[in-house]
Design a protein around this motif. Structure first.
Motif, PDB file in Angstrom:
ATOM      1  N   MET A 142      35.300  45.268  42.545  1.00 25.17           N
ATOM      2  CA  MET A 142      36.116  44.028  40.840  1.00 25.17           C
ATOM      3  C   MET A 142      37.058  43.051  41.803  1.00 25.17           C
ATOM      4  O   MET A 142      37.326  42.973  42.721  1.00 25.17           O
ATOM      5  N   ALA A 143      36.173  41.848  40.827  1.00 24.84           N
ATOM      6  CA  ALA A 143      36.316  40.057  41.692  1.00 24.84           C
ATOM      7  C   ALA A 143      37.246  39.541  40.594  1.00 24.84           C
ATOM      8  O   ALA A 143      36.898  38.597  40.680  1.00 24.84           O
ATOM      9  N   THR A 144      38.116  40.647  40.433  1.00 25.71           N
ATOM     10  CA  THR A 144      38.962  39.468  38.857  1.00 25.71           C
ATOM     11  C   THR A 144      39.959  38.704  40.151  1.00 25.71           C
ATOM     12  O   THR A 144      40.135  38.987  40.950  1.00 25.71           O
ATOM     13  N   ASP A 145      40.680  37.474  39.554  1.00 26.23           N
ATOM     14  CA  ASP A 145      41.380  36.341  39.516  1.00 26.23           C
ATOM     15  C   ASP A 145      42.603  37.938  40.295  1.00 26.23           C
ATOM     16  O   ASP A 145      42.547  38.732  40.202  1.00 26.23           O
ATOM     17  N   SER A 146      43.275  37.018  41.680  1.00 29.00           N
ATOM     18  CA  SER A 146      44.097  37.862  42.140  1.00 29.00           C
ATOM     19  C   SER A 146      45.625  37.337  41.930  1.00 29.00           C
ATOM     20  O   SER A 146      46.425  36.799  42.391  1.00 29.00           O
ATOM     21  N   THR A 147      45.190  37.585  39.828  1.00 28.64           N
ATOM     22  CA  THR A 147      47.004  37.801  39.728  1.00 28.64           C
ATOM     23  C   THR A 147      46.938  38.552  39.648  1.00 28.64           C
ATOM     24  O   THR A 147      46.610  39.514  39.005  1.00 28.64           O
ATOM     25  N   VAL A 148      48.459  38.046  38.559  1.00 30.36           N
ATOM     26  CA  VAL A 148      48.799  39.752  37.594  1.00 30.36           C
ATOM     27  C   VAL A 148      47.602  40.436  36.967  1.00 30.36           C
ATOM     28  O   VAL A 148      47.404  41.416  36.550  1.00 30.36           O
ATOM     29  N   GLU A 149      46.968  39.209  36.015  1.00 31.70           N
ATOM     30  CA  GLU A 149      45.682  39.745  34.965  1.00 31.70           C
ATOM     31  C   GLU A 149      45.018  40.138  35.109  1.00 31.70           C
ATOM     32  O   GLU A 149      44.304  41.532  35.405  1.00 31.70           O
ATOM     33  N   GLY A 150      44.709  39.388  36.592  1.00 35.98           N
ATOM     34  CA  GLY A 150      43.041  39.745  37.662  1.00 35.98           C
ATOM     35  C   GLY A 150      43.368  41.246  37.414  1.00 35.98           C
ATOM     36  O   GLY A 150      42.813  42.326  37.604  1.00 35.98           O
ATOM     37  N   GLU A 151      44.389  41.754  38.383  1.00 38.81           N
ATOM     38  CA  GLU A 151      45.258  42.869  39.222  1.00 38.81           C
ATOM     39  C   GLU A 151      45.277  44.535  38.271  1.00 38.81           C
ATOM     40  O   GLU A 151      44.400  45.031  37.900  1.00 38.81           O
ATOM     41  N   ALA A 152      45.765  43.629  37.377  1.00 32.98           N
ATOM     42  CA  ALA A 152      45.993  43.811  36.550  1.00 32.98           C
ATOM     43  C   ALA A 152      44.264  45.092  35.338  1.00 32.98           C
ATOM     44  O   ALA A 152      44.362  46.392  35.291  1.00 32.98           O
ATOM     45  N   THR A 153      43.801  44.576  35.403  1.00 30.01           N
ATOM     46  CA  THR A 153      43.035  44.155  34.603  1.00 30.01           C
ATOM     47  C   THR A 153      41.795  44.945  35.494  1.00 30.01           C
ATOM     48  O   THR A 153      40.952  46.114  35.516  1.00 30.01           O
ATOM     49  N   ALA A 154      41.894  44.790  37.204  1.00 32.68           N
ATOM     50  CA  ALA A 154      40.621  45.253  38.186  1.00 32.68           C
ATOM     51  C   ALA A 154      41.240  46.772  37.323  1.00 32.68           C
ATOM     52  O   ALA A 154      40.789  47.731  37.873  1.00 32.68           O
ATOM     53  N   MET A 155      42.862  46.976  37.747  1.00 34.10           N
ATOM     54  CA  MET A 155      42.929  48.470  38.243  1.00 34.10           C
ATOM     55  C   MET A 155      42.840  49.527  37.028  1.00 34.10           C
ATOM     56  O   MET A 155      42.277  50.474  36.678  1.00 34.10           O
ATOM     57  N   TYR A 156      43.028  49.097  35.931  1.00 34.24           N
ATOM     58  CA  TYR A 156      42.866  49.418  34.151  1.00 34.24           C
ATOM     59  C   TYR A 156      40.883  49.712  34.455  1.00 34.24           C
ATOM     60  O   TYR A 156      41.043  50.612  34.168  1.00 34.24           O
ATOM     61  N   VAL A 157      40.509  48.898  34.681  1.00 30.52           N
ATOM     62  CA  VAL A 157      38.780  49.446  34.820  1.00 30.52           C
ATOM     63  C   VAL A 157      39.144  50.645  36.220  1.00 30.52           C
ATOM     64  O   VAL A 157      37.563  51.439  35.325  1.00 30.52           O
ATOM     65  N   SER A 158      39.397  50.433  37.430  1.00 33.48           N
ATOM     66  CA  SER A 158      39.471  50.955  38.192  1.00 33.48           C
ATOM     67  C   SER A 158      39.332  52.459  37.421  1.00 33.48           C
ATOM     68  O   SER A 158      38.615  53.624  38.082  1.00 33.48           O
ATOM     69  N   LYS A 159      40.314  52.964  36.716  1.00 31.23           N
ATOM     70  CA  LYS A 159      40.573  53.864  36.630  1.00 31.23           C
ATOM     71  C   LYS A 159      39.322  54.861  35.435  1.00 31.23           C
ATOM     72  O   LYS A 159      39.520  55.831  35.549  1.00 31.23           O
ATOM     73  N   LEU A 160      39.074  53.596  34.797  1.00 32.50           N
ATOM     74  CA  LEU A 160      37.987  53.948  33.421  1.00 32.50           C
ATOM     75  C   LEU A 160      36.993  54.711  34.119  1.00 32.50           C
ATOM     76  O   LEU A 160      35.833  55.544  34.276  1.00 32.50           O
ATOM     77  N   LEU A 161      36.766  54.159  35.530  1.00 28.79           N
ATOM     78  CA  LEU A 161      35.217  54.333  36.078  1.00 28.79           C
ATOM     79  C   LEU A 161      35.948  55.235  37.465  1.00 28.79           C
ATOM     80  O   LEU A 161      34.763  56.037  37.296  1.00 28.79           O
ATOM     81  N   LYS A 162      36.554  56.167  37.722  1.00 26.75           N
ATOM     82  CA  LYS A 162      37.504  56.884  38.139  1.00 26.75           C
ATOM     83  C   LYS A 162      36.352  58.916  37.790  1.00 26.75           C
ATOM     84  O   LYS A 162      35.786  58.769  38.801  1.00 26.75           O
ATOM     85  N   PRO A 163      35.419  58.764  36.644  1.00 23.92           N
ATOM     86  CA  PRO A 163      34.687  60.286  36.587  1.00 23.92           C
ATOM     87  C   PRO A 163      33.311  59.831  37.048  1.00 23.92           C
ATOM     88  O   PRO A 163      33.185  61.168  36.727  1.00 23.92           O
TER      89      PRO A 163
END
Lengths: 199, 199
Positions: A142-163
């Protein structure tokens, strides 16, 4: 009385719609167009039409490309087991300049930002899930920006990829090269301390 | 490997040629064009062509206009005995906003600047001399910038106008409205002192 010719006003308004261009700068740009040669003005206009009509999203990674599949995705020498997820095509150019990463990319075309009305459905997340579910992928960076939006997006996508049987990583946080401690902000210093490594 | 599509590179280069736009900003603008609708991109390109092809210099004052003679020059209510000499058409818009000046204008389209290779022959000075020599003009206001180039150009033009029976004036120098003495530069303060007036 308006002393400015109407076509110039119209052109200024077009420039002013571009990001980071205010009305004063837009007027300056419009007047600059007047000082171009016929050929320059024509080729500037053509470049807009040409880029807009021939460049589209890669059907694999959503990067912008002239072809159906972009040069990175169609390159046999790239490692197909790693996908680096970025916000914009410009981020790909930045990472390619490092000349270190040899995997593939995936462009989200934005970050989740409820404040700006951008929800997950407006990003290319579905396409990423589809790629990962094909089974070939071992790691998603997850190489999104190190900003609030970037972190939130990284978290969101990583949860979807859990399975899926895939390791999800995030770019390292810490002091940028050449930085002096004195001027580092608290969050950066906190992360630099937390993620310290042995020498 | 270049991960950026060629038409995008070409468009970025066009944006980067505009004044004050660096390569990074140019890339951002080019990517923004990608996010426009077909209609927006088309009308942006049309605005460039249209402004460039229909707007030309007024045959009297050299201001940019769609007509042969600009609205200011063709307005009977303007005072034909005063000419305000400016560097660019944008300066006319600035002075018109004050809503005080009722004379005509003359646009030099630049300032004398040997450092940038701009000599007097590249400006619309000949046209100004021709207007003044017609005899109708009583005053020429030199309203060029208060910079080295602006002052030099004002001096140069005023010398050329010496042989004619015309008074040549210069915009007042001094503290701008709302300025605090503390932050005024030495030259501004010097001029403000020198040109002080009785209360």
């Amino acid at each position: 009385m308006n002393s400015t010719a109407l076509p110039l006003v119209v052109l200024s308004e077009h420039f002013a719609k571009l990001p980071g261009i205010g009305m004063k700068t837009a007027q300056r740009l419009a007047y600059h167009v007047m000082s171009m040669s016929d050929e320059e003005a024509r080729s500037f206009a053509d470049a807009i039409i040409n880029a807009h009509s021939t460049v589209k999203e890669c059907s694999v990674c959503c990067n912008l490309t002239e072809d159906d599949i972009c040069p990175v995705c169609s390159d046999d020498r790239r490692d197909r087991e790693i996908i680096c997820v970025v916000e914009t095509p410009r981020d790909i150019a930045a990472i390619e300049r490092v000349n270190e990463y040899k995997g593939l990319y995936h462009v989200l075309h934005g970050l989740i930002s409820p404040m700006n009305g951008v929800g997950p459905d407006m990003l290319r997340i579905k396409q990423l899930i589809a790629r990962v579910s094909s089974g070939e992928v071992k790691e998603v960076i997850m190489a999104t920006d190190s900003t609030v939006e970037g972190e939130a997006t990284a978290m969101y996508v990583s949860k979807l990829l859990k399975p899926f049987d895939v390791s999800v990583t995030r770019l390292a946080s810490g002091l940028p090269n050449g930085a002096s401690l004195e001027f580092a902000d608290e969050v950066t210093l906190y992360k630099a301390l937390e993620n310290r490594s042995e020498i």
